[in-house]
Design an enzyme around this catalytic site. Structure first.
Site, short mmCIF file in Angstrom:
data_model
loop_
_atom_site.label_atom_id
_atom_site.label_comp_id
_atom_site.label_asym_id
_atom_site.label_seq_id
_atom_site.Cartn_x
_atom_site.Cartn_y
_atom_site.Cartn_z
N PHE A 136 16.36 -17.48 -32.30
CA PHE A 136 15.49 -16.52 -31.61
C PHE A 136 16.29 -15.25 -31.32
O PHE A 136 17.34 -15.30 -30.68
CB PHE A 136 14.94 -17.08 -30.29
CG PHE A 136 14.00 -16.11 -29.62
CD1 PHE A 136 12.68 -15.99 -30.04
CD2 PHE A 136 14.45 -15.27 -28.60
CE1 PHE A 136 11.82 -15.07 -29.45
CE2 PHE A 136 13.59 -14.35 -28.01
CZ PHE A 136 12.28 -14.25 -28.44
N ASP A 161 24.94 -13.46 -31.34
CA ASP A 161 23.96 -13.14 -30.30
C ASP A 161 24.31 -13.97 -29.05
O ASP A 161 24.09 -15.18 -29.02
CB ASP A 161 22.56 -13.47 -30.82
CG ASP A 161 21.44 -13.15 -29.83
OD1 ASP A 161 21.75 -12.94 -28.64
OD2 ASP A 161 20.26 -13.12 -30.25
N LYS A 182 20.25 -10.36 -21.10
CA LYS A 182 19.81 -11.22 -19.99
C LYS A 182 20.65 -11.17 -18.71
O LYS A 182 20.30 -10.48 -17.78
CB LYS A 182 19.64 -12.66 -20.49
CG LYS A 182 18.45 -12.81 -21.44
CD LYS A 182 18.03 -14.26 -21.61
CE LYS A 182 16.66 -14.39 -22.25
NZ LYS A 182 16.63 -14.33 -23.72
#
Ligand SMILES: *Cc1c(COP(=O)(O)O)cnc(C)c1O
Length: 409
Positions: A131, A218, A247
């Site tokens: 993702f 990532d 995040k």
């Protein structure tokens, strides 16, 4: 009371609870009910809710300067970039506003890196169950058809491989001379808490070195101390060439960053990339404070210790329960895979009777995911595991009962 019509687009299947305030790993809703937060806003509220140091820094900055744009230098960008370079041992940073933007920048770096080498149609190796976000390019890199469906045509130039299969990776690289980068999460988050194995990360690093490709890791979800190291791939004792972050970087203020090293750090020049909001003084200040709190309070060590506590409590409580497939993860990035789709558990945990509700998440249909704030104490971890285990047991007993009934019928 009639529920008022909402004028929000129906992009989220969100739960009918409005939170008003929080303290540490606790939240309260409009009715005054208390909740134990096992999610930290999807790995975002790194230092918990209402951390006094973060609040003070943000309050101070709001009164001084919020935004000036990237037409001018921003002192806190420089300071934050220095810190990220120090922690990653990489070379430079571009600031944006979210995870997908950080990944979008990474994809652009990889493509231009290819073009600069004379590769007109560069390709990027991506992963099953990955993702990377929901922009058109990042959803194309994402390995989940549910995210892509309805938004075709997808962006071309991605080659997909299974995670942790070194032979498949080597073959893909050998078969595709236009491949310029390997792009993966150190630990897949949305995909179900699937870690890239240490040997796999090391093999990918070696392959990139041999072939002159970029290793792009990532760390949007698994980074910022959550696994017990600043960045999860550091467990493999390797460095990335490109590392998207977001995040947890500013504990809730919206910031993204892409950190780069070596040739990748030299790809972008003036006019190649940019953003209006990216790296404003307020979000950078919050990120600087977040990193300082992690260091000052020993939160990486805490994440390891408390994560271990949650896992050992859950193991103890669920060891002989049928229907538990696997408990996995590192530090405070935890996945509990069940043999059944278990999305309904999110609501059950939220509404669980007793003193407080529980915020958990289910991803990849069957994986209960926990991503608490790094400030969680062992006592709170004990409460989290202790409240979750009976909910899981009860659910699995029901599933077994249903299966028996179906077989008997
Ligand atoms: C959440 C996430 C993203 C996307 O971040 P947004 O801020 O929602 O755009 C990208 N990569 C990973 C690994 C993520 O967990």
């Amino acid at each position: 009371m009639n529920a008022p019509t909402s004028h929000l687009m129906k992009t989220y299947n969100n739960l009918p609870v409005f939170f008003t305030h929080g303290q540490g790993v606790w939240l309260w809703d409009e009715q005054g009910r208390k909740y134990l937060d096992g999610m930290a806003g999807i790995a975002v509220n790194t230092v918990g809710h209402n951390h006094p140091r973060l609040v003070a820094a943000v309050q101070d900055q709001v009164t001084k300067l919020i935004h000036t744009s990237n037409l001018y230098k921003v002192r806190y960008q420089e300071i934050l970039a220095d810190k990220l370079v120090e922690l990653s041992d990489m070379d430079n940073v571009f600031f944006c506003n979210s995870g997908l933007e950080a990944n979008e920048a990474a994809i652009k770096i990889a493509r231009k890196f290819g073009h600069d080498k004379g590769i007109a149609l560069p390709e990027i190796i991506v992963y099953e169950n990955a993702f990377h976000g929901r922009s058109i390019a990042t959803l194309s890199a994402t390995g989940n058809v549910k995210v892509q469906k309805g938004f075709e045509p997808l962006v071309p130039g991605f080659l997909r491989v299974p995670l942790n299969d070194i032979a498949a990776l080597e073959k893909t690289v050998a078969d595709h001379p236009n491949a310029v980068a390997i792009f993966l999460e150190a630990i897949q988050g949305e995909g179900g808490i699937n870690a890239a194995r240490i040997e796999y990360l090391q093999a990918a690093r070696k392959l990139c070195d041999q072939k002159g490709m970029l290793l792009m890791i990532d760390e949007v979800q698994c980074g910022i101390g959550r696994t017990g190291k600043w960045f999860a791939h550091q467990w493999a004792d390797i460095k990335a060439d490109v590392m998207p972050l977001a995040k947890g970087l500013a504990s809730g203020l919206p910031i993204g960053a892409v950190v780069a090293r070596g040739a990748a750090a030299e790809v972008f020049g003036p006019g190649n990339h940019g953003t209006t909001f990216g790296g404003n003084p307020l979000v950078c200040r919050a990120a600087i404070e977040t990193l300082a709190i992690i260091e000052g309070e020993g939160l990486m060590h805490n994440a390891e210790k408390v994560g271990h506590r949650i896992r050992s409590d859950l193991t103890h409580a669920l060891s002989d329960v049928a229907g538990v497939v696997e408990l996995r993860g590192r530090g405070l990035m935890i996945g509990l895979e069940l043999a059944f789709p278990c999305g309904e558990l999110v609501k059950q945990a939220l509404n669980s009777p007793g003193e407080y509700g529980l915020l958990i998440n289910v991803t990849a249909d069957c994986v209960i995911r926990l991503l608490p704030a790094l400030i969680m104490s062992e006592t709170e971890a004990h409460l989290l595991a202790g409240s979750l285990a009976p909910i899981v047991k009860n659910f699995l007993a029901q599933q077994a009962h249903r299966q028996n009934q179906a077989q008997a019928a």
